[in-house]
Write a protein that holds these residues in place. Structure first.
Motif, PDB file in Angstrom:
ATOM      1  N   TYR A  50       0.854  -1.200   0.000  1.00 28.31           N
ATOM      2  CA  TYR A  50       0.000   0.000   0.000  1.00 28.31           C
ATOM      3  C   TYR A  50       0.886   1.245   0.000  1.00 28.31           C
ATOM      4  CZ  TYR A  50      -2.477   3.805   2.417  1.00 28.31           C
ATOM      5  OH  TYR A  50      -2.984   5.023   2.777  1.00 28.31           O
ATOM      6  N   ILE A  51       0.401   2.278  -0.684  1.00 29.22           N
ATOM      7  CA  ILE A  51       1.069   3.564  -0.616  1.00 29.22           C
ATOM      8  C   ILE A  51       0.004   4.647  -0.579  1.00 29.22           C
ATOM      9  CG2 ILE A  51       1.339   3.756  -3.136  1.00 29.22           C
ATOM     10  CD1 ILE A  51       4.122   5.072  -2.522  1.00 29.22           C
ATOM     11  N   TYR A  59       3.032   0.450   3.502  1.00 35.07           N
ATOM     12  CA  TYR A  59       3.180  -0.750   4.304  1.00 35.07           C
ATOM     13  C   TYR A  59       2.956  -1.982   3.451  1.00 35.07           C
ATOM     14  CZ  TYR A  59      -1.914  -0.586   5.232  1.00 35.07           C
ATOM     15  OH  TYR A  59      -3.281  -0.551   5.123  1.00 35.07           O
ATOM     16  N   TYR A  60       3.387  -3.129   3.990  1.00 30.41           N
ATOM     17  CA  TYR A  60       3.516  -4.352   3.213  1.00 30.41           C
ATOM     18  C   TYR A  60       2.964  -5.555   3.964  1.00 30.41           C
ATOM     19  CZ  TYR A  60       6.896  -1.436   0.758  1.00 30.41           C
ATOM     20  OH  TYR A  60       7.499  -0.412   0.060  1.00 30.41           O
ATOM     21  N   ALA A  61       2.585  -6.544   3.194  1.00 33.70           N
ATOM     22  CA  ALA A  61       2.287  -7.835   3.787  1.00 33.70           C
ATOM     23  C   ALA A  61       3.571  -8.411   4.386  1.00 33.70           C
ATOM     24  CB  ALA A  61       1.729  -8.779   2.729  1.00 33.70           C
ATOM     25  N   SER A  63       4.734 -11.264   4.280  1.00 27.23           N
ATOM     26  CA  SER A  63       5.395 -12.217   3.386  1.00 27.23           C
ATOM     27  C   SER A  63       6.319 -11.553   2.365  1.00 27.23           C
ATOM     28  CB  SER A  63       4.346 -13.057   2.647  1.00 27.23           C
ATOM     29  OG  SER A  63       3.490 -12.227   1.894  1.00 27.23           O
ATOM     30  N   VAL A  64       6.188 -10.237   2.187  1.00 27.25           N
ATOM     31  CA  VAL A  64       6.996  -9.574   1.162  1.00 27.25           C
ATOM     32  C   VAL A  64       7.901  -8.481   1.738  1.00 27.25           C
ATOM     33  CG1 VAL A  64       5.177 -10.027  -0.525  1.00 27.25           C
ATOM     34  CG2 VAL A  64       5.328  -7.764   0.533  1.00 27.25           C
ATOM     35  N   LYS A  65       7.797  -8.219   3.019  1.00 33.95           N
ATOM     36  CA  LYS A  65       8.629  -7.174   3.628  1.00 33.95           C
ATOM     37  C   LYS A  65      10.104  -7.434   3.380  1.00 33.95           C
ATOM     38  CE  LYS A  65       5.688  -5.633   7.436  1.00 33.95           C
ATOM     39  NZ  LYS A  65       5.474  -5.663   8.907  1.00 33.95           N
ATOM     40  N   GLY A  66      10.791  -6.383   3.005  1.00 35.26           N
ATOM     41  CA  GLY A  66      12.215  -6.491   2.753  1.00 35.26           C
ATOM     42  C   GLY A  66      12.550  -6.920   1.337  1.00 35.26           C
ATOM     43  N   ARG A  67      11.574  -7.390   0.601  1.00 32.96           N
ATOM     44  CA  ARG A  67      11.809  -7.822  -0.788  1.00 32.96           C
ATOM     45  C   ARG A  67      11.067  -6.965  -1.801  1.00 32.96           C
ATOM     46  NH1 ARG A  67      10.060 -12.620  -2.503  1.00 32.96           N
ATOM     47  NH2 ARG A  67       8.319 -12.757  -1.009  1.00 32.96           N
ATOM     48  N   PHE A  68       9.914  -6.424  -1.414  1.00 34.95           N
ATOM     49  CA  PHE A  68       9.080  -5.628  -2.306  1.00 34.95           C
ATOM     50  C   PHE A  68       9.137  -4.172  -1.867  1.00 34.95           C
ATOM     51  CE2 PHE A  68       5.779  -8.946  -3.933  1.00 34.95           C
ATOM     52  CZ  PHE A  68       6.763  -9.902  -4.060  1.00 34.95           C
ATOM     53  N   THR A  69       9.139  -3.274  -2.840  1.00 35.63           N
ATOM     54  CA  THR A  69       9.114  -1.844  -2.551  1.00 35.63           C
ATOM     55  C   THR A  69       8.087  -1.181  -3.451  1.00 35.63           C
ATOM     56  OG1 THR A  69      11.465  -1.854  -1.971  1.00 35.63           O
ATOM     57  CG2 THR A  69      10.435   0.280  -2.416  1.00 35.63           C
TER      58      THR A  69
END
Length: 125
Positions: A50-51, A59-61, A63-69
């Motif tokens: 989300y942005i 913020y991120y799910a 499962s994807v934190k640190g990999r998706f931006t």
């Protein structure tokens, strides 16, 4: 009314990267929060990122934190999803979505009024 067009999906090997793009029509793009969701066969559509309309809040799910931006360029009516460290379980159709500019329900599919057509991401092991 906002029309969204997703692009950038493809086939990659595990560990690879992709950049998904979502282009939006209209002159009020910055008024909308944007989200990315994904859906794999037999599963429900799930929240990814989300942005906020200004781009200052993300913020991120888990499962994807640190990999998706997630990022956005309001001058170009574009939102991006940079994906690194892809895993086979990331295989899905990815959708961008536009909705009201508040976050408390932004992980929910029902928060969003407009959706892109989706772009397929396939990750091989």
């Amino acid at each position: 009314q906002v029309d969204l067009v997703d692009s950038g999906g493809g086939w990659v090997q595990a560990g690879g990267s992709l950049r998904l793009s979502c282009g939006a029509s209209g002159r009020t793009f910055s008024r909308y929060a944007m989200g990315w969701f994904r859906q794999s066969p037999g599963k429900e559509r799930e929240f990814v990122a989300y942005i906020s309309g200004s781009g200052t809040s993300t913020y991120y799910a888990d499962s994807v934190k640190g990999r998706f931006t997630i990022s956005r360029d309001n001058a170009k009516n574009t939102v991006l999803l940079q994906i690194t460290g892809l895993k086979p379980e990331d295989t899905a159709v990815y959708y961008c979505a536009a909705g009201p500019n508040y976050s408390y329900s932004a992980r929910l599919v029902g928060h969003y009024n407009y959706w892109g057509q989706g772009t397929q991401v396939t990750v091989s092991s």
